[in-house]
Enzyme design. Structure first.
Site, short mmCIF file in Angstrom:
data_model
loop_
_atom_site.label_atom_id
_atom_site.label_comp_id
_atom_site.label_asym_id
_atom_site.label_seq_id
_atom_site.Cartn_x
_atom_site.Cartn_y
_atom_site.Cartn_z
N HIS A 87 0.75 -1.18 0.15
CA HIS A 87 -0.09 -0.01 0.06
C HIS A 87 0.88 1.38 -0.04
O HIS A 87 0.52 2.47 -0.32
CB HIS A 87 -1.11 0.01 1.31
CG HIS A 87 -0.41 0.38 2.50
ND1 HIS A 87 -0.13 -0.77 3.39
CD2 HIS A 87 0.01 1.59 3.05
CE1 HIS A 87 0.19 -0.14 4.35
NE2 HIS A 87 0.41 1.28 4.21
N ASP A 117 0.41 -7.37 1.38
CA ASP A 117 0.65 -6.06 1.56
C ASP A 117 2.31 -5.92 1.75
O ASP A 117 2.84 -5.29 2.63
CB ASP A 117 0.05 -5.57 3.09
CG ASP A 117 0.19 -4.10 2.75
OD1 ASP A 117 0.39 -3.55 1.89
OD2 ASP A 117 0.19 -3.38 3.87
N SER A 194 4.51 2.80 7.63
CA SER A 194 4.24 1.65 6.97
C SER A 194 5.56 1.30 6.28
O SER A 194 6.14 2.06 5.61
CB SER A 194 3.01 1.92 5.93
OG SER A 194 1.74 2.06 6.93
#
Length: 340
Positions: A87, A117, A194
């Site tokens: 992402h 992911d 992230s």
């Protein structure tokens, strides 16, 4: 005239030897607490000093050169392989990498796997870069120190520390599939963390930070290092991750010793089914939530990471046996796997 009993108590309270002993004990406790705190601080500081240089900031670029967003990544090989989140890359092809020492490097996205992911990049320039090593996430235990390093909200090289809160969770990815064997931690994560590493006190990357629950305190998640290692290998070999689809969420669980002995099982753990996707191969074969997977096509399953590894491209469009522990009975199911 003072009662002798009260005189005795007064003498005890004012005894200089007793007061000195109490004072000495207090100083000893304080010194022990300080030593423990100092040891914890040194442990975290040493890990950050070791792994910190391998953590990078990623600025993602569209094909026209415009900026698409940013996040964190971790260098996992000296020639410039970088793991991050799917992402974070958002389907782009290029990224700008900024290292801790301020270097700006161009990189291309080698592969992107929304189902876990995860994404893999490679730096274009011929450079030897500081790299972190991937640990064995199967060896983790709840309560172990967990250190998150990244660039939250644009604040580069930020460090937070906590513990491994839980293991073996499943988390829905942006593709709608379940990511198995996810690590829960209370090390604070924010947008921008992230793709950065979750690191053990041994200085090994145990996960790739992926998500937090908005509005909750101390509930954050990382994709386990063993899953990341599998995805990295698949992308390097094939440019993408091809895998057989079973249609379950799974976590690692210890097998009841009494049942394992009775059934003659050599393994101490298995993969417990936490969810069954309606209409998926597992659902069609009759698997239920709570079943414990022991083997796939004869290969032992000792945890959710084994399940991820064993459901590889070789098993696509094959019907394979699954050995399952249901309550206290060992059963075999035949599952028609298809490509995920």
């Amino acid at each position: 005239m003072l009662d002798p009993a009260y005189s005795f108590l007064l003498d005890e309270r004012s005894d200089p030897v007793s007061e000195a002993a109490d004072s000495s004990a207090s100083v000893s406790v304080a010194a022990t607490d300080a030593a423990l705190l100092d040891a914890y601080s040194r442990s975290v500081s040493d890990v950050v000093e070791c792994v910190g240089p391998s953590v990078v900031r990623l600025d993602i670029r569209h094909a026209n050169g415009s900026r698409a967003g940013s996040g964190s990544g971790v260098i996992v090989s000296p020639d410039g392989l970088i793991l991050t989140n799917s992402h974070v890359v958002q389907g782009a092809k290029r990224a700008e990498v900024t290292t801790l020492d301020g270097r700006s490097l161009a990189a291309r996205i080698l592969g992107d796997d929304p189902d876990t992911d995860l994404a893999l990049l490679r730096v274009d320039e011929a450079a030897t870069l500081p790299a972190a090593r991937l640990g064995d996430s199967k060896q983790l235990k709840r309560g172990e120190i967990a250190i998150a390093i990244g660039n939250p909200l644009g604040f580069d090289a930020t460090v937070t520390a906590g513990v491994v809160s839980a293991l073996g969770h499943s988390l829905k990815s942006k593709s709608g599939r379940l990511i198995d064997d996810v690590i829960q931690t209370d090390a604070a994560l924010n947008p921008g963390n992230s793709g950065g590493p979750l690191v053990s006190s041994r200085g090994e990357v145990i996960g790739i930070n992926t998500a937090m629950i908005a509005g909750a305190q101390g509930i954050c998640f990382a994709v386990a290092a063993n899953t990341a290692r599998f995805v990295l290998g698949e992308i390097i070999r094939h440019g993408r991750v091809r895998r057989a689809y079973l249609g379950v969420g799974a976590g690692t669980i210890a097998l009841p010793r009494r049942i394992a002995l009775r059934l003659g099982l050599a393994q101490a753990t298995g993969a417990t089914v936490t969810a069954v996707e309606a209409g998926g191969p597992a659902d069609e074969a009759g698997l239920l939530t709570g079943d414990i997977l022991l083997a796939v096509d004869g290969a032992p399953v000792t945890g959710a990471d084994d399940l991820v590894r064993l459901l590889d491209a070789e098993k696509i469009d094959r019907t394979v046996p699954l050995d399952v522990l249901r309550r206290s009975d060992k059963r075999r199911f035949w599952v028609a796997l298809r490509e995920r």
